[in-house]
Structures are given as structure tokens and as C-alpha cells.
Design an enzyme around this catalytic site. Structure first.
Site, PDB file in Angstrom:
ATOM      1  CG  HIS A 478     -51.653  -6.192 -26.949  1.00 53.19           C
ATOM      2  ND1 HIS A 478     -50.925  -5.767 -25.861  1.00 53.19           N
ATOM      3  CD2 HIS A 478     -52.812  -5.476 -26.905  1.00 53.19           C
ATOM      4  CE1 HIS A 478     -51.606  -4.856 -25.186  1.00 53.19           C
ATOM      5  NE2 HIS A 478     -52.765  -4.659 -25.808  1.00 53.19           N
ATOM      6  CD  GLU A 479     -55.489  -5.203 -29.584  1.00 56.01           C
ATOM      7  OE1 GLU A 479     -56.524  -5.396 -28.895  1.00 56.01           O
ATOM      8  OE2 GLU A 479     -54.739  -4.229 -29.397  1.00 56.01           O
ATOM      9  CG  HIS A 482     -57.082  -6.761 -24.886  1.00 58.65           C
ATOM     10  ND1 HIS A 482     -57.121  -6.413 -23.551  1.00 58.65           N
ATOM     11  CD2 HIS A 482     -56.276  -5.846 -25.486  1.00 58.65           C
ATOM     12  CE1 HIS A 482     -56.362  -5.343 -23.357  1.00 58.65           C
ATOM     13  NE2 HIS A 482     -55.837  -4.988 -24.503  1.00 58.65           N
ATOM     14  CG  HIS A 485     -59.543 -10.398 -19.756  1.00 57.44           C
ATOM     15  ND1 HIS A 485     -59.192  -9.117 -19.377  1.00 57.44           N
ATOM     16  CD2 HIS A 485     -59.932 -11.002 -18.620  1.00 57.44           C
ATOM     17  CE1 HIS A 485     -59.341  -8.974 -18.078  1.00 57.44           C
ATOM     18  NE2 HIS A 485     -59.801 -10.104 -17.590  1.00 57.44           N
TER      19      HIS A 485
END
Length: 696
Positions: A478-479, A482, A485
Site C-alpha cells: 500500500h505505502e 503511494h 504515485h
């Protein structure tokens, strides 16, 4: 810096490896003068833009604002990174001082009449300026930012708004420090074998490591780090110890004394309500949702309530199953919150014939990280190369160079994975430096993204590998989603770089990336036993994949109740007793007594330690509607690494930041906006539903 104040040049002249700060050359005492000089320098730059005698143009006003304050950004990046991940009493004292000062500084900019006139002039004639889509988005962001800062208010109301923002900044800093203080201040020392009954070796190792980190010469510590408390609640056979640890965990921020956050919450809600009214909004939720995909509280609650009904019904079925296990043991107590994880683990073993402890030896941190990088290489043609010997802000932090397929350096990535008492709980991504292409006053053009991930995994004993739970592995993916991104960003302007998107879109790249963890070919390659190197047996892999929706009711009730309480606070406004409001909302929802909110109000840092997710915690679920639909595109293509879909994903989601409207960019990727159906199916709560009043 353009100041006579003596400042450590290492704060702003980053000449470490590939442009990293030299963290080891920055001392705590450097931050106060560094901020003072950087704030003064930024103020001078703002005055020059506001008082420019030439007519306003996009270049001399908007572009100038985009690159102003570079020194302040650099000092802030080092300081706030340390405040979150490696703090101490000196940093915390300065944080309480700097947070309000920064708020006052930006309020002054937002209320600069001459500067707003220039922005407003450009906004009024924006269609005549020949702006690109990105430039118009940047102009809109600045104009709305000034309006939200009170640029259109009478002077007295501007001053009041500045006061409110300053107070909120200080309260947010104090809230977070109180939670960290409670986490750091509590531990349960175990020394007898009877107290350790049921605890697997990996957890004992982590608890022993936690004891050494807190200067205990012997024994094992249960701490309030999620990577220790959750497995302890899962495996400990001692119900009395589970209850003791659980009650300490959920009481963070709610203990009488100087770290009690309940009064802070009351004051924050009152100030946020007043702020919204000053700016012409009915309530704070309306203010926060104005610039999101959801648009309105009605749309948010429409989604949350639909999911809640399904989740609650599922959770009550799960609770009944756990109750039968308790009866089989010859016990007659109800399922309490400190029982759920313990008995659900037993139920999972029965239903799927595997346990978390059986799975964990196959989930080494190193291998899961390799899997993360491999997925990124297959999807986005980038490669991570670790660089040894580079000093970061803590010895545990690792540094990686991110290269494109031609070998060009595209980003730097820092990974900080282990829990420690100087780090706040949870997991997050942040940027030390954001990607953009503008010329800066230091002579350089554009900046390389420098991104970091922070997690709180249990640190293993010396010489042993760090073993993750499946939830930990998802958190890492998940991180890193990010981080991608930020690292894949390819825009011109800093304000729309990377994660500079609406709050309910920002979780899409991270939650979507989680899907690749459980792609069979990834698990087959990287889920290998830490001792033998043997891959996870296919039978176990099949069980893991079959159990993906196990405990779905519990997990969704935990989250959705927190999101609904967040929305209730920010639609109701000022309240006399926030805990009474929390209680009322949960009672009206029919919250099962066996489950608690994932984040109870006094330690709900997403919402009250700053306002990043205030009236916005729902955004994880809103983005989940998007991510479930987005991954379906790869499933429909028959290949989780389909190159055509991967290019569309990179070009329309990961690289464009906030330079394009999120609805437009998602539609460009997928061809349509989604309904919640794919998300509910993924959770095991399938139903056909429409989002009430919203666009996702």
C-alpha cells in the site's frame, strides 16, 4: 538564504547522494534558526510577487508562487519527517511552537490583498490566457486556496480565521504527541512461560527486541505498536492479559491527565465549525468535500450506510461462529473485543486449515520488498537499486535509486520499516522533494522526486529476518503504491505533483497496488520460507487466496464505524461532549459490542492530528470502489501485467498527479466511472448498489 541569521547550510543545500540532504550534518538546534530564516526569505519572495509593478501574468504570478519558498520547503521536509519518524523532546517542543507559526505565515500570504488581486485578475480572464489543462488546474488551485484562506473576507474575519488556523495547528501537534506519549508510556512485561503461552517464536522475538529497545535487560514486552499488539491479541491464550493489553491500546489519548485528548477534540470541532461558517459553508464537512470526487456528505454517507448494513450483518454471523468456538471450549463468556482476533484465528485454522503463524515464515520483509520492486518493474519499467553506506535520518532507513528502463535516474526512495519508540504509530508515505520541471532560483531546472515510506513492523532479534503478517505485507505494498504515485509523477508544476490530488482519489494508487501482492505468480516467486528457501506450498497458497475475504464483516465494521463517526462530527459541528456523540452514533448504527472502531476518537490521528483526513476518512473506501474496478481491467485482459493496461495505468493515474480532473483521468484509464459492485465483491459483501448522489 537571504537572511543575516546564521543558518546551517545543510538544511537547504542538499549535496548528499544524488541530492539527498546530509541528515547527519543537521542538529536539532539548527531547526529554529533555519525556520526563522526560511520564513523571512519566503515572505520577501511573496512581497516581491505581490508588489510587482507589471501587470499580472501566469508567469510572473502563478509560476513565481509555485517556486517561491523553496528554502522553507527544504527545512520543513527534514523537520516534519523527523517529527513523525524519529522525534524527541526537543523536536516535540519545537513542533508545538512551529506548527502555529507556520499556520500564521500561510494565513498572512492567503490574506495578502495585492497578491490575491493578481490571482483574481488571472482567474477572471483565464479563458483568454491560452493556458494548458495543467496550467488552468494550477491557477484554480491557487485561486481556491486564497478564497479558502479568507481572501474575500472583511479584515476582522480574516484575522479571526488566521487565529483559528493557528490554534488548530497547535492543537493538532499536541494531539499527535499525546497519542505517541501514551504508546511510548505503556508496556506489559512478561517473564513467566505461563504468560507467553500460545505466542509463536516470531512474536516472542519481536517482544524481546522491544524489551531491549526500551532498556529492559530481560523478559518480553507487549507494546502498543500494532505489529506487536495485534499478534499478541491473536495468539495469547491468556484472556486476562489480552484484556489488559487491549484496554490500554484502545485507551490511547483517553487517559486522564496531561495527555487526555478529549478536550482537544472538543476545541478542534468548535474551531473547525467556526472556520466553515466564516467561509460560507454549512459545516466543516461541506468545506472539506467541496473539492473532492464525493462532493457532498450525503454522497459519502450514502456509500458508507450501504456498506455498513452488509458489513454489520456479516460481522454478526462471524460473531456467532466465534461464540460457538467459545462454547466448545466449555466457556460461557460473550465474544468481547479482546477475544475476536484470538478466536477468529482459531476459526480460520478450522475453515481454511492454516494459521497466521504458519504463513508468516514465508513472508520475509526482504522478499516482500523484492516483490514490490518486481511488480513495479513489470508494470512501469523501473528498477530499484539499493545504495549502501548513505546516511539517512535513522540507521534503520534504507536508500534506493529508482531507474527507468534506459538506466536514467528517476527518483530516490527511502524505506523506514521498523517500529521504535521515537516514531508515531501507523504507516505513511511522504516526500522530501516533489517532482516538477520549473527553473529554480538556485539555477537548477526541475527536481528529482525523493520519496519515503514509514512503517512500524516489529524489529527482529539480531541476526534473524523480519517476518511479516499478511496485513503487514499489504501495508508495505500500500505505502509503496503511494510512493510510486510520487516517483512516477511527470508534471510541470509542483502543486499538482504526485499525490497532489483530491483526498478521495489519493488512495487509489496505493490501494490498487495491494492487489498485486496476492497475484499467484508473485506469491509463488517471493513467498519462500526464511530457513529453507522453499516456496510456499501450493496447498497453503490456495488456502491463503481462498481466505482473502475471511473476517470481512469485522474488518469493514471497524473501518466504516470510524468513517461514519468522522462524518457525524463534521456535519454536526461544535459538540459539548465528543465521546457522547461517538457513543450515540455507534448506538444508532447498532455497533456490535464485540468490535470497536478502528480508530476511537481520542487517538483518531487521521482526523485530529492535523486535518488531512478530517471529514475524509471515508476516502479509503471511496478509493476502494475505484481500485477494485481498476484491477478488474487487468483481470478482464487476462493478465495482471498486461502491457497495454499498464501503460494506460501509468499515463492516466500514476504520472499525472493533480494536473487533470480525477474523474476525467480515471475515465481515460477505464472508459467509465465505477459502481461499488466490484469493491463489495472483493470484500465478500457483494451486492449491486449505486453510490447515492456521487460519481464513484
Amino acid at each position: 538564504m537571504s537572511s543575516t541569521i546564521p543558518v546551517n547550510p545543510a538544511l537547504v543545500n542538499w549535496d548528499g547522494h544524488q541530492g539527498l540532504p546530509r541528515f547527519d550534518q543537521v542538529k536539532d538546534a539548527d531547526f529554529a534558526p533555519g525556520f526563522e530564516a526560511a520564513l523571512a526569505s519566503h515572505e520577501t519572495e511573496i512581497d516581491a510577487i505581490a508588489n510587482n509593478p507589471e501587470d499580472p501574468t501566469f508567469a510572473n504570478t502563478v509560476v513565481a508562487l509555485e517556486v517561491a519558498g523553496d528554502e522553507l520547503s527544504r527545512v520543513s521536509a527534514i523537520f516534519w519527517g523527523k517529527a513523525g519518524a524519529h522525534t524527541n523532546e526537543n523536536i516535540q517542543a519545537l513542533e508545538r511552537e512551529i506548527a502555529p507559526k507556520m499556520s500564521r505565515h500561510y494565513s498572512k500570504i492567503g490574506m495578502n490583498e495585492a497578491l490575491f488581486r493578481r490571482i483574481d485578475t488571472l482567474w477572471e480572464k483565464r479563458k483568454e490566457l491560452g493556458l494548458t489543462v495543467e496550467e488552468e488546474r494550477v491557477l484554480e488551485r491557487h485561486w481556491k486556496g486564497f478564497v479558502r484562506a479568507g481572501a474575500k473576507l472583511p479584515k476582522a474575519e480574516q484575522e479571526r480565521l488566521a487565529d483559528i488556523n493557528e490554534k488548530l495547528a497547535g492543537l493538532g501537534a499536541k494531539f499527535g504527541q499525546n497519542v505517541l506519549g501514551d504508546e511510548k508510556g505503556w508496556s506489559l512485561k512478561l517473564t513467566e512461560e505461563a504468560e507467553l503461552e500460545g505466542l509463536p517464536a516470531f512474536l516472542r522475538d519481536a517482544m524481546a527486541s522491544a524489551a531491549r529497545e526500551r532498556d529492559e535487560a530481560d523478559g518480553y514486552l507487549v507494546t502498543l505498536s500494532r505489529s506487536i499488539i495485534e499478534p499478541f491479541l491473536t495468539f495469547s491464550t491468556r484472556r486476562d492479559l489480552r484484556e489488559q493489553a487491549f484496554k490500554a491500546w484502545v485507551a490511547r489519548g483517553e487517559n486522564d491527565g496531561e495527555r487526555d485528548n478529549r478536550g482537544i477534540v472538543r476545541e478542534v470541532l468548535a474551531l473547525r465549525t467556526e472556520k466553515a461558517k466564516l467561509l460560507g459553508y454549512e459545516n466543516f464537512a461541506a468545506l472539506k468535500l467541496d473539492n473532492t470526487m464525493a462532493k457532498t456528505a450525503a454522497a459519502v454517507n450514502g456509500l458508507l450506510r450501504q456498506v455498513w448494513e452488509k458489513a454489520r450483518a456479516k460481522a454478526l454471523e462471524e460473531e456467532a461462529d466465534l461464540g460457538r468456538l467459545i462454547s466448545e471450549e466449555g466457556k460461557n463468556h460473550e465474544v468481547m473485543p479482546w477475544d475476536w482476533r484470538y478466536y477468529s484465528e482459531k476459526l480460520r485454522e478450522r475453515l481454511f486449515n492454516f494459521s497466521e503463524s504458519e504463513l508468516k515464515p514465508y513472508l520475509q520483509l526482504e522478499k516482500v520488498l523484492e516483490a514490490c520492486f518486481d511488480v513495479a518493474e513489470r508494470l512501469f519499467e523501473i528498477k530499484a537499486v539499493e545504495v549502501k553506506g548513505v546516511t539517512a535520518y535513522h540507521p534503520d532507513v534504507r536508500v534506493f535509486e529508482i531507474h527507468d528502463k534506459d538506466g536514467a535516474l528517476k527518483a530516490l526512495f527511502l524505506g523506514d520499516y521498523f517500529a521504535r519508540s521515537s516514531k508515531r504509530s501507523g504507516a505513511w508515505m511522504n516526500s522530501i522533494q516533489s517532482q516538477h520541471k520549473l527553473p529554480l532560483k538556485n539555477g537548477s531546472t526541475g527536481e528529482l522526486p525523493i520519496i519515503y515510506n514509514v512503517c512500524n513492523f516489529a524489529k527482529p532479534a539480531e541476526g534473524k529476518p523480519a517476518l511479516l503478517s499478511l496485513d503487514d505485507a499489504r501495508t508495505l505494498f500500500h505505502e509503496f503504491g503511494h510512493a510510486l504515485h510520487g516517483m512516477l509523477s511527470d508534471v510541470t508544476y509542483p502543486s499538482v505533483s504526485g499525490t497532489g490530488v483530491s483526498r478521495d482519489f489519493v488512495e487509489l494508487p496505493s490501494q490498487l497496488y495491494e492487489h498485486w501482492l496476492t497475484v499467484p505468480e508473485i506469491l509463488e516467486k517471493y513467498a519462500v520460507h526464511y530457513e529453507t528457501g522453499a516456496p510456499m506450498p501450493k496447498a497453503l497458497l490456495d488456502k491463503v487466496l481462498a481466505a482473502r475475504t475471511f473476517n470481512a464483516g469485522f474488518n469493514t465494521v471497524e473501518f466504516t464505524s470510524s468513517a461514519l463517526v468522522d462524518m457525524a462530527f463534521h456535519t454536526q459541528g461544535a459538540v459539548g461532549d465528543p465521546m457522547a456523540v461517538q457513543k450515540q452514533v455507534l448506538e444508532e448504527l447498532g455497533m456490535p459490542t464485540s468490535i470497536v472502531m478502528r480508530h476511537a476518537t481520542p487517538h483518531f490521528q487521521h482526523v485530529f492530528s492535523g486535518d488531512g483526513y478530517s471529514a475524509g476518512y471515508y476516502s479509503y473506501m471511496w478509493s476502494e470502489v475505484l481500485d477494485a474496478d481498476a484491477f478488474s481491467a487487468f483481470e478482464e485482459a487476462g493478465n495482471p501485467f498486461d502491457p497495454v493496461m499498464a501503460r494506460k495505468l501509468k499515463n492516466n493515474i500514476y504520472s499525472v498527479g493533480g494536473s487533470i480532473d480525477p474523474e476525467e483521468t480515471y475515465t481515460a484509464f477505464r472508459g467509465k466511472l465505477p459502481s461499488p459492485e466490484a469493491m463489495l465483491k472483493k470484500k465478500g459483501l457483494a451486492m449491486v448498489a449505486e453510490v447515492s448522489g456521487g460519481d464513484a
